[in-house]
Scaffold this active site. Structure first.
Site, PDB file in Angstrom:
ATOM      1  N   MET A   1       0.840  -1.204   0.000  1.00 10.58           N
ATOM      2  CA  MET A   1       0.000   0.000   0.000  1.00 10.58           C
ATOM      3  C   MET A   1       0.871   1.249   0.000  1.00 10.58           C
ATOM      4  SD  MET A   1      -3.432  -0.895   2.076  1.00 10.58           S
ATOM      5  CE  MET A   1      -2.801  -0.715   3.720  1.00 10.58           C
TER       6      MET A   1
ATOM      7  N   HIS B   1       8.959   1.202   3.565  1.00 10.99           N
ATOM      8  CA  HIS B   1      10.043   1.221   4.545  1.00 10.99           C
ATOM      9  C   HIS B   1      10.897  -0.029   4.322  1.00 10.99           C
ATOM     10  CE1 HIS B   1       7.534  -1.730   6.516  1.00 10.99           C
ATOM     11  NE2 HIS B   1       6.569  -0.854   6.706  1.00 10.99           N
TER      12      HIS B   1
ATOM     13  N   HIS C   1       9.126  -3.473   3.680  1.00  9.85           N
ATOM     14  CA  HIS C   1       8.707  -3.712   2.293  1.00  9.85           C
ATOM     15  C   HIS C   1       9.918  -4.038   1.421  1.00  9.85           C
ATOM     16  CE1 HIS C   1       5.495  -0.700   3.583  1.00  9.85           C
ATOM     17  NE2 HIS C   1       4.760  -1.724   3.196  1.00  9.85           N
TER      18      HIS C   1
ATOM     19  N   GLN D   1     -10.486  -2.479   1.755  1.00 13.94           N
ATOM     20  CA  GLN D   1     -10.060  -3.181   2.967  1.00 13.94           C
ATOM     21  C   GLN D   1     -10.067  -2.302   4.220  1.00 13.94           C
ATOM     22  OE1 GLN D   1      -6.127  -4.017   1.166  1.00 13.94           O
ATOM     23  NE2 GLN D   1      -5.281  -3.673   3.202  1.00 13.94           N
TER      24      GLN D   1
ATOM     25  N   GLN E   1      -3.155 -12.261   7.490  1.00 16.91           N
ATOM     26  CA  GLN E   1      -3.259 -11.994   6.052  1.00 16.91           C
ATOM     27  C   GLN E   1      -2.519 -13.065   5.251  1.00 16.91           C
ATOM     28  OE1 GLN E   1      -2.944  -7.972   4.026  1.00 16.91           O
ATOM     29  NE2 GLN E   1      -0.824  -8.646   3.880  1.00 16.91           N
TER      30      GLN E   1
ATOM     31  N   ARG F   1       2.306   2.793   9.677  1.00 20.01           N
ATOM     32  CA  ARG F   1       1.528   3.523  10.688  1.00 20.01           C
ATOM     33  C   ARG F   1       2.401   4.075  11.818  1.00 20.01           C
ATOM     34  NH1 ARG F   1      -2.634  -0.132   8.920  1.00 20.01           N
ATOM     35  NH2 ARG F   1      -4.540   1.054   8.563  1.00 20.01           N
TER      36      ARG F   1
HETATM   37  P1  AMP Z   1       1.375  -3.037   3.450  1.00 22.21           P
HETATM   38  O1  AMP Z   1       1.951  -1.984   2.575  1.00 22.21           O
HETATM   39  O2  AMP Z   1       1.254  -2.627   4.886  1.00 22.21           O
HETATM   40  O3  AMP Z   1       0.112  -3.643   2.884  1.00 22.21           O
HETATM   41  O4  AMP Z   1       2.441  -4.224   3.472  1.00 22.21           O
HETATM   42  C1  AMP Z   1       2.866  -4.837   2.274  1.00 22.21           C
HETATM   43  C2  AMP Z   1       3.634  -6.099   2.627  1.00 22.21           C
HETATM   44  O5  AMP Z   1       4.779  -5.759   3.408  1.00 22.21           O
HETATM   45  C3  AMP Z   1       2.802  -7.086   3.464  1.00 22.21           C
HETATM   46  O6  AMP Z   1       3.054  -8.413   2.995  1.00 22.21           O
HETATM   47  C4  AMP Z   1       3.341  -6.867   4.851  1.00 22.21           C
HETATM   48  O7  AMP Z   1       3.208  -8.003   5.689  1.00 22.21           O
HETATM   49  C5  AMP Z   1       4.809  -6.578   4.557  1.00 22.21           C
HETATM   50  N1  AMP Z   1       5.411  -5.860   5.689  1.00 22.21           N
HETATM   51  C6  AMP Z   1       4.942  -4.752   6.315  1.00 22.21           C
HETATM   52  N2  AMP Z   1       5.741  -4.418   7.348  1.00 22.21           N
HETATM   53  C7  AMP Z   1       6.738  -5.333   7.377  1.00 22.21           C
HETATM   54  C8  AMP Z   1       7.882  -5.536   8.214  1.00 22.21           C
HETATM   55  N3  AMP Z   1       8.153  -4.722   9.232  1.00 22.21           N
HETATM   56  N4  AMP Z   1       8.686  -6.582   7.952  1.00 22.21           N
HETATM   57  C9  AMP Z   1       8.417  -7.432   6.917  1.00 22.21           C
HETATM   58  N5  AMP Z   1       7.357  -7.292   6.094  1.00 22.21           N
HETATM   59  C10 AMP Z   1       6.525  -6.255   6.316  1.00 22.21           C
END
Ligand code: AMP
Length: 275
Positions: free
Chosen positions: A27, A31, A34, A58, A150, A184
């Protein structure tokens, strides 16, 4: 790096890549967490694709959706530096045009946890992931353990719909003080940021108990709540199976301790493996 802003032409851009395709849905507000998925996708495949899309379906809370950080220019810079081949910057009018009527809904694995706290959340996640898988059709897709439920939900979806996609779970990337990286986290004020590592500390303390022989889920859960204390209310703390997200009952011999807790207006999610 090719940047697409609509579905149009995406398949052609992907067709020019050779070998397997590794895909990382996000999304945005990227960081190091990702980027760890991206780096892995890059190293294990001939091509690497990423989507940046804040998926309105979502979010159960409109204010949360509106407040979601948008750092597109910085995100594209990071993806280019990471060697990504193709990026889709999603647009809701393009991905959900008038008449879009499909919803992808799973039972069981979406019960409890985030599914219990955020009605409709996983229906939105599954609908967009099914759509993105249909668009990118990758051989491998990379997801973080950070969002453990998820990961289990998408694993079920891929299996049930016979999608020929290998899911690659990736370990949680943390700040030096243990706080799991999250888009967040930037919403935390200074005092909330100082308190935030208590979540991981509590999970580690519970895992220590487990290493010491404690096998009662209630004792492990209690240890996490003790560390969180009064000003850091936990929405839930549970021991869950890593495959189907079922609750792990006593004696607890495997799984991950999962917790969601609130600091002011910000919800933090984290988990650790019992191994
Ligand atoms: P999001 O942008 O929050 O939807 O996350 C995209 C992907 O990055 C998802 O598969 C998350 O589980 C993964 N993700 C988010 N934060 C972390 C983290 N600190 N360490 C590893 N993967 C992460």
């Amino acid at each position: 790096m090719i940047v697409m802003r609509s579905q149009e032409g995406l398949r052609r851009a992907l067709a020019d890549l050779s070998g397997t395709l590794g895909f990382v849905p996000t999304m945005g507000a990227l960081h190091e967490g990702h980027l760890s998925l991206v780096t892995r996708a890059r190293s294990e495949n001939g091509g690497c694709a990423v989507s940046l899309f804040v998926n309105p379906l979502q979010f159960d809370d409109a204010a949360d959706y509106e407040a979601y950080p948008d750092t597109e220019a910085a995100d594209l810079g990071l993806l280019e530096a990471a060697g990504v081949d193709v990026v889709l910057v999603g647009n809701k009018d393009d991905l959900y045009p008038p008449g879009f009527a499909t919803r992808v809904d799973l039972t069981g694995v979406t019960d409890g946890g985030e599914g219990g706290q955020r009605p409709g959340h996983f229906q939105g996640v599954c609908t967009v992931v099914a759509k993105l898988f249909g668009l990118f059709w990758p051989q491998r897709a990379y997801f973080g353990w950070k969002d453990m439920q998820q990961l289990c939900v998408i694993r079920r979806l891929v299996k049930d719909l016979s999608m020929p996609i290998e899911l690659v779970p990736c370990e949680i990337v943390r700040e030096a003080d243990g706080l799991a990286l999250s888009s967040r986290n930037r919403r935390l004020d200074a005092s909330e940021r100082a308190a935030a590592p208590r979540l991981y500390r509590g999970l580690c303390a519970a895992r220590e108990l487990w290493h010491g022989g404690e096998r009662a889920a209630a004792a492990l859960v209690q240890r996490v709540f003790e560390e969180l204390g009064e000003n850091f209310p936990g929405d839930y703390v549970e021991v869950r199976d890593t495959t189907d997200y079922a609750l792990v009952h006593d004696p607890v011999e495997h799984g991950r301790i999962v917790a969601a807790a609130r600091l002011g207006a910000t919800r933090l999610l984290d988990n650790v493996s019992l191994s």
